[in-house]
Design an enzyme around this catalytic site. Sequence first.
Site, PDB file in Angstrom:
ATOM      1  N   HIS A 191      -1.765  -8.221 -29.041  1.00 55.36           N
ATOM      2  CA  HIS A 191      -1.769  -7.903 -27.616  1.00 55.36           C
ATOM      3  C   HIS A 191      -3.127  -7.427 -27.120  1.00 55.36           C
ATOM      4  CE1 HIS A 191       2.348  -8.852 -28.258  1.00 55.36           C
ATOM      5  NE2 HIS A 191       2.260  -9.303 -27.028  1.00 55.36           N
ATOM      6  N   GLU A 433      10.655 -19.420 -29.788  1.00 55.33           N
ATOM      7  CA  GLU A 433       9.627 -18.814 -30.645  1.00 55.33           C
ATOM      8  C   GLU A 433      10.151 -18.531 -32.042  1.00 55.33           C
ATOM      9  OE1 GLU A 433       8.208 -15.291 -28.616  1.00 55.33           O
ATOM     10  OE2 GLU A 433      10.179 -14.790 -27.876  1.00 55.33           O
ATOM     11  N   ASP A 457       4.523 -16.454 -31.617  1.00 51.80           N
ATOM     12  CA  ASP A 457       5.517 -16.081 -32.616  1.00 51.80           C
ATOM     13  C   ASP A 457       5.990 -17.290 -33.407  1.00 51.80           C
ATOM     14  OD1 ASP A 457       5.893 -13.259 -32.573  1.00 51.80           O
ATOM     15  OD2 ASP A 457       6.683 -13.460 -30.548  1.00 51.80           O
ATOM     16  N   CYS A 504       3.988 -20.961 -23.285  1.00 53.27           N
ATOM     17  CA  CYS A 504       3.267 -19.779 -22.792  1.00 53.27           C
ATOM     18  C   CYS A 504       2.576 -19.043 -23.937  1.00 53.27           C
ATOM     19  CB  CYS A 504       4.193 -18.861 -22.014  1.00 53.27           C
ATOM     20  SG  CYS A 504       5.619 -18.330 -22.959  1.00 53.27           S
TER      21      CYS A 504
END
Length: 589
Positions: A191, A433, A457, A504
């Site tokens: 992140h 994912e 992921d 995404c």
Amino acid sequence: MVVFSGIAGSEGIAAGKAYVYINNQTVIGMEKVAPDAVSTELEKLNEGIELSKTQIIRLKEKVLQEFDESKAQIFEAHMMMLEDPEFIGAVREAVISDCANAAYAVKKIADSYIALFEQIEDDYMRDRAADIKDVTSRLTRNILGISSWDLLSINSPVIIVAHDLTPSDTAMMNKDYVLGFTTDVGGRTSHTAIMARSLGIPAVLGLGDISEKIQDGDYLIIDGFEGKLILNPDKDQQAEYEIKIGQHSERRKKLQEVAFLPAITVDGKSVEISCNIGSPEDIHAGAANGGDGVGLFRTEFLYMNSNALPTEEEQYEQYRKAAVLLQKKPLIIRTLDIGGDKKLPYLPIPEEANPFLGWRAIRICLERLDIFKTQLRAILRASFEANILIMFPMISGVREVREAKKVLEEVKDELRRENMKFDENIKVGIMVEIPSAAMTADTIAKEVDFFSIGTNDLCQYALAVDRMNAKVSDLYQPLHPGLLRLIKNVIDASHRHGKFTGMCGEMAGSEEACIILLGLGLDEFSMSAAAIPAIKNIVRNVSYKQAEEIANHALELDTPEAVLEYARNILNQINKGSVQSTSLGRMGI
Ligand code: PEP
Ligand code: MG
């Protein structure tokens, strides 16, 4: 001059002075002071209080500018603590009676308050304990003269060097002066990397113990294409990088000319290029780079930047704000995806050996229906006269989809009973994912309106490579033929059922992957704002027929390296005559 190699977290090159950010807790011990030094300690205490107050006023102003009144309230509580005669009196008393150093006296009294508040079984009281921890930690650091912890106080251009950076750290950064950042931990899809990309600044991550090796004020160059950090570069190297910085900004200028043109191939196939956001404010960067809408709103940042679970009203305001800014362009809101590397201080998750395989996202929501329903109510209410789509994360199979949709229907019924308006035809999709979801996409497609492939992921689960672990980052290869086949399976299944598939994960913004994904039939590419112009440029310079052939060939190749080499060659050919790519980093994804 020393060169360190890490992970290319966010593209771009920056050169400037280091600002070493210490965000771990400072250990404060008792140091007896001589009786005649007590007055000096009391002075330090007063100065620390005044400095803390000035900082808090500035922080509050900044938060008011960027967020709203509710976020700024926390600083009122901090101010009250610093002005509380009882608290300050007790600290002064501890300095005088124990002949203690001021920082220790603050910690001692603060700890006794915190222990008292934490004992009380009440969320409000527990939040107060968190406030006391926060403000007294500011006070003790100010007393001790530790300056490099306050990202807001930065007032000249610097490169931040830290062990790690949390979303709240980046929220507090004075972005006008942050040239880039570099950290000890983190990978390409951590992140921290995602935040750097959304801010459009370069980042080099996973550098081991760089925050201990670099001193405040050292001169650094960080190369976010190659994942390199150069400490105290010599003149030649500085000159070389100045040229690279110039080339990069030249390229960005050229790409900007493409940003607002439609994403349409030379033979007329249109795709959507949208952006990923963590807050409504990020929409501005998406719009400035020509984004068609929002393909992923990571709502967990609303929760992470808060001291308690955000209320329905607080969430509604944020979702509504995003919808209004987008003026009817699509806004895909992902429900809470907490767990893994994203923690909430007020929502304890039991210690887990494998947090990425543990209690995460939809698994938490389907257990904590109070949290889930509050969020769904807020999203549904915001959907009225807007173009909002709901997306569930971490779906492993159709059972979870059915359960989540059942909760959604219950919430819709509740709202109808309350005469609350919402979009009755709101579209519902899932993130693909988890490999089991990718493999059963044909079954799931019957239950949803769309898919969005979360390659960050999906790649870690399909290849069994931890996305956070720098040691195995070379094995994290989104162009692995195994992953490409999973992606193809999802897109084909959705198309057979007349549904659309977006992506995404960070792969959607990768120049090397773009043509292959286009050829596999991907309908929507959602990425950090800065990546949009380059992806549009590629789409506009290739035919769909050509892309299909390229994708089919890539699917036949046997190793990720072979796919990457092939993709790079194709990209270079496409780019000849168009805008040259400078962004071919180690893996580029
Ligand atoms: C993904 O996994 O690809 C994704 C977009 O979600 P996140 O990075 O937030 O886990
Ligand atoms: Mg994910």
